[in-house]
Design a protein around this motif. Structure first.
Motif, mmCIF file in Angstrom:
data_model
loop_
_atom_site.group_PDB
_atom_site.id
_atom_site.type_symbol
_atom_site.label_atom_id
_atom_site.label_comp_id
_atom_site.label_asym_id
_atom_site.label_seq_id
_atom_site.Cartn_x
_atom_site.Cartn_y
_atom_site.Cartn_z
ATOM 1 N N ALA A 124 0.887 -1.195 -0.074
ATOM 2 C CA ALA A 124 0.027 0.031 0.133
ATOM 3 C C ALA A 124 0.853 1.137 0.068
ATOM 4 C CB ALA A 124 -0.938 0.053 1.101
ATOM 5 N N ILE A 125 0.808 2.115 -1.243
ATOM 6 C CA ILE A 125 1.656 3.267 -1.098
ATOM 7 C C ILE A 125 1.009 4.419 -0.848
ATOM 8 C CG2 ILE A 125 3.428 2.293 -2.516
ATOM 9 C CD1 ILE A 125 2.115 3.749 -4.832
ATOM 10 N N SER A 126 -0.367 4.462 -0.595
ATOM 11 C CA SER A 126 -1.260 5.387 -0.081
ATOM 12 C C SER A 126 -2.855 4.705 0.226
ATOM 13 C CB SER A 126 -1.440 6.608 -1.344
ATOM 14 O OG SER A 126 -2.271 6.014 -2.298
ATOM 15 N N GLU A 127 -3.702 5.938 0.654
ATOM 16 C CA GLU A 127 -4.943 5.178 0.973
ATOM 17 C C GLU A 127 -5.854 4.720 -0.441
ATOM 18 O OE1 GLU A 127 -6.684 8.080 3.344
ATOM 19 O OE2 GLU A 127 -5.683 7.618 5.178
ATOM 20 N N THR A 128 -5.116 5.182 -1.492
ATOM 21 C CA THR A 128 -5.847 4.934 -2.658
ATOM 22 C C THR A 128 -5.179 4.204 -3.809
ATOM 23 O OG1 THR A 128 -5.318 7.305 -3.652
ATOM 24 C CG2 THR A 128 -7.198 6.897 -2.520
ATOM 25 N N SER A 129 -3.857 3.680 -3.395
ATOM 26 C CA SER A 129 -2.855 3.038 -4.404
ATOM 27 C C SER A 129 -2.150 1.879 -3.855
ATOM 28 C CB SER A 129 -1.800 4.017 -4.815
ATOM 29 O OG SER A 129 -2.402 5.377 -5.153
ATOM 30 N N TYR A 163 -4.468 -7.758 -18.845
ATOM 31 C CA TYR A 163 -5.764 -8.177 -18.074
ATOM 32 C C TYR A 163 -6.612 -6.809 -17.541
ATOM 33 C CZ TYR A 163 -8.880 -11.110 -15.111
ATOM 34 O OH TYR A 163 -10.026 -11.708 -14.685
ATOM 35 N N LEU A 164 -6.017 -6.184 -16.880
ATOM 36 C CA LEU A 164 -6.647 -4.961 -16.444
ATOM 37 C C LEU A 164 -7.419 -4.080 -17.261
ATOM 38 C CD1 LEU A 164 -4.313 -3.689 -13.462
ATOM 39 C CD2 LEU A 164 -6.328 -5.204 -13.253
ATOM 40 N N ASP A 165 -6.519 -4.204 -18.702
ATOM 41 C CA ASP A 165 -7.236 -3.580 -19.647
ATOM 42 C C ASP A 165 -8.657 -4.098 -20.050
ATOM 43 O OD1 ASP A 165 -5.953 -1.277 -20.637
ATOM 44 O OD2 ASP A 165 -4.381 -2.430 -21.904
ATOM 45 N N LYS A 166 -8.776 -5.367 -20.014
ATOM 46 C CA LYS A 166 -9.951 -6.061 -20.567
ATOM 47 C C LYS A 166 -11.120 -6.405 -19.431
ATOM 48 C CE LYS A 166 -7.476 -8.102 -24.039
ATOM 49 N NZ LYS A 166 -6.618 -9.588 -24.800
ATOM 50 N N ASN A 167 -10.301 -6.336 -18.049
ATOM 51 C CA ASN A 167 -11.161 -6.645 -16.958
ATOM 52 C C ASN A 167 -10.883 -5.843 -15.702
ATOM 53 O OD1 ASN A 167 -12.277 -9.486 -18.003
ATOM 54 N ND2 ASN A 167 -9.908 -9.594 -18.330
ATOM 55 N N PRO A 168 -10.957 -4.471 -15.820
ATOM 56 C CA PRO A 168 -10.667 -3.561 -14.567
ATOM 57 C C PRO A 168 -11.405 -4.191 -13.433
ATOM 58 C CG PRO A 168 -12.307 -2.646 -16.215
ATOM 59 C CD PRO A 168 -11.832 -3.840 -16.816
ATOM 60 N N ILE A 169 -10.667 -3.778 -12.378
ATOM 61 C CA ILE A 169 -11.108 -4.137 -11.061
ATOM 62 C C ILE A 169 -12.080 -3.234 -10.685
ATOM 63 C CG2 ILE A 169 -10.253 -4.112 -8.408
ATOM 64 C CD1 ILE A 169 -7.469 -4.947 -9.414
ATOM 65 N N LYS A 170 -13.193 -3.361 -10.138
ATOM 66 C CA LYS A 170 -14.228 -2.680 -9.746
ATOM 67 C C LYS A 170 -13.657 -1.333 -8.649
ATOM 68 C CE LYS A 170 -17.686 -6.191 -10.073
ATOM 69 N NZ LYS A 170 -18.817 -7.071 -9.376
ATOM 70 N N MET A 210 -11.523 0.823 -9.740
ATOM 71 C CA MET A 210 -10.238 1.076 -10.194
ATOM 72 C C MET A 210 -10.232 2.417 -10.848
ATOM 73 S SD MET A 210 -7.302 -0.973 -12.653
ATOM 74 C CE MET A 210 -8.068 -0.475 -14.123
ATOM 75 N N ILE A 211 -9.258 3.456 -10.926
ATOM 76 C CA ILE A 211 -9.371 4.681 -11.464
ATOM 77 C C ILE A 211 -8.452 4.461 -12.687
ATOM 78 C CG2 ILE A 211 -8.613 7.176 -11.346
ATOM 79 C CD1 ILE A 211 -9.453 6.941 -8.405
ATOM 80 N N GLU A 212 -7.167 3.825 -12.524
ATOM 81 C CA GLU A 212 -6.239 3.851 -13.390
ATOM 82 C C GLU A 212 -4.984 2.766 -13.098
ATOM 83 O OE1 GLU A 212 -4.026 7.277 -14.474
ATOM 84 O OE2 GLU A 212 -3.462 7.572 -12.260
ATOM 85 N N TYR A 213 -4.497 2.336 -13.864
ATOM 86 C CA TYR A 213 -3.252 1.641 -13.585
ATOM 87 C C TYR A 213 -1.874 2.133 -14.280
ATOM 88 C CZ TYR A 213 -3.382 -0.949 -18.069
ATOM 89 O OH TYR A 213 -3.356 -1.187 -19.474
ATOM 90 N N ILE A 214 -0.812 2.101 -13.550
ATOM 91 C CA ILE A 214 0.356 2.875 -14.099
ATOM 92 C C ILE A 214 1.539 1.550 -14.515
ATOM 93 C CG2 ILE A 214 2.160 4.728 -13.889
ATOM 94 C CD1 ILE A 214 -0.063 6.014 -12.120
ATOM 95 N N PRO A 215 1.864 1.358 -15.561
ATOM 96 C CA PRO A 215 2.886 0.218 -15.524
ATOM 97 C C PRO A 215 4.276 1.006 -15.638
ATOM 98 C CG PRO A 215 1.615 0.485 -17.811
ATOM 99 C CD PRO A 215 1.105 1.494 -16.736
ATOM 100 N N TYR A 247 -7.057 3.439 -7.024
ATOM 101 C CA TYR A 247 -8.671 3.220 -6.907
ATOM 102 C C TYR A 247 -9.506 4.024 -5.965
ATOM 103 C CZ TYR A 247 -6.693 1.054 -2.640
ATOM 104 O OH TYR A 247 -6.017 0.885 -1.287
ATOM 105 N N ASP A 248 -10.699 3.994 -6.021
ATOM 106 C CA ASP A 248 -11.638 4.868 -5.350
ATOM 107 C C ASP A 248 -11.986 3.823 -4.047
ATOM 108 O OD1 ASP A 248 -13.823 6.009 -3.998
ATOM 109 O OD2 ASP A 248 -14.511 7.104 -5.781
ATOM 110 N N PRO A 249 -11.584 4.260 -2.936
ATOM 111 C CA PRO A 249 -12.032 3.324 -1.760
ATOM 112 C C PRO A 249 -13.375 3.118 -1.739
ATOM 113 C CG PRO A 249 -10.022 4.876 -1.109
ATOM 114 C CD PRO A 249 -10.720 5.384 -2.519
ATOM 115 N N MET A 250 -14.213 4.215 -1.596
ATOM 116 C CA MET A 250 -15.661 4.046 -1.318
ATOM 117 C C MET A 250 -16.438 3.169 -2.337
ATOM 118 S SD MET A 250 -16.226 5.273 1.347
ATOM 119 C CE MET A 250 -17.946 5.041 1.408
ATOM 120 N N GLU A 251 -15.867 3.217 -3.749
ATOM 121 C CA GLU A 251 -16.538 2.773 -4.632
ATOM 122 C C GLU A 251 -15.978 1.172 -4.561
ATOM 123 O OE1 GLU A 251 -16.684 2.697 -9.797
ATOM 124 O OE2 GLU A 251 -15.845 4.612 -8.597
#
Length: 243
Positions: free
Chosen positions: A12-17, A40-47, A49-54, A63-67
């Motif tokens: 965990a690098i922050s409360e949202t990452s 995989y995340l492109d086709k099946n994003p985690i509910k 998830m805001i974005e992913y950074i490779p 990600y949005d914690p509440m969502e």
């Protein structure tokens, strides 16, 4: 390690990452894992998830914690733990693609002259001829580890140490798009005009950043780049759409 050989640590690098780390070395085997997870995340994003950074060896998932909590109906768990569990499940079922399925992209390059003003210096620094620099550079096969820094800019691996050259002491304020450069053990192509300190050895007429396309970057992580030497006349013909 899961059944398909994917090793990863999560932090965990922050409360949202959350950082998913596949190793600590830059090599093609770890890059395959990064790409497989990102694909995989492109086709099946985690509910939630805001974005992913490779990156070279990892992927950061924002990600949005509440969502996340509302989407998975798990209000008794921290959002981080929910995302961690989802990522673990993905890694248990992910498929890593072999080299045989890599896309090969050939990039024409006009070396030297006004399009490659630092080619002479690269040759002199490495105590070899200009022709040898071109031969070594164009005979290599370069893996695209990731796209970043500027839109469409490929981070390439696989350049020969024989032509490794330090960055310029004084960076240029503007480098023309398409410029092919060397910095240390790296080589790359500037897809847009931008400041930079790389040693410029040539230029390609090929458009690497195409904002009207989807995706806008010609190159993608996991591609293999091969540089093809062309003459100045061929370069001009490419620019004018005759090739």
């Amino acid at each position: 390690m899961n059944k398909d050989g994917i090793n990863a640590k999560m932090f965990a690098i922050s409360e949202t990452s959350i950082l998913v780390e596949f190793g600590n070395e830059i090599n093609k085997y770890i890059q395959r894992k990064v790409k497989a997870f990102a694909d995989y995340l492109d086709k099946n994003p985690i509910k939630g998830m805001i974005e992913y950074i490779p990156a070279f060896t990892s992927v950061t998932v924002n990600y949005d914690p509440m969502e996340v909590k509302n989407s998975y109906k798990k209000h008794d768990k921290f959002a981080y733990k929910i995302v961690e569990d989802e990522i673990s499940e993905i890694l248990n079922n992910i498929v890593v693609v072999s080299d045989d399925n890599c896309r090969i992209v050939k990039i024409p390059v006009c070396y030297g002259g006004k399009l490659g003003p630092d080619l002479d210096y690269v040759a002199s620094y490495n105590k070899i001829s200009i022709e040898e620099v071109i031969k070594i550079h164009s005979e290599g096969e370069y893996l695209v580890y990731m796209i970043g820094f500027a839109p469409g800019f490929p981070y390439l691996g696989g350049m020969s140490e024989e032509i490794s050259t330090p960055r310029r002491k004084s960076p240029r304020t503007a480098i023309p798009k398409g410029s092919v450069g060397i910095a240390g053990m790296q080589t790359g192509v500037y897809p847009i005009s931008t400041p930079g300190g790389w040693q410029l050895i040539g230029r390609t007429p090929l458009e690497l950043f195409r904002p009207k396309d989807n995706p806008p970057s010609l190159l993608r992580a996991g591609d293999v780049v091969k540089f093809v030497p062309i003459s100045y006349e061929e370069y001009r013909a490419y620019e004018e759409g005759e090739i």
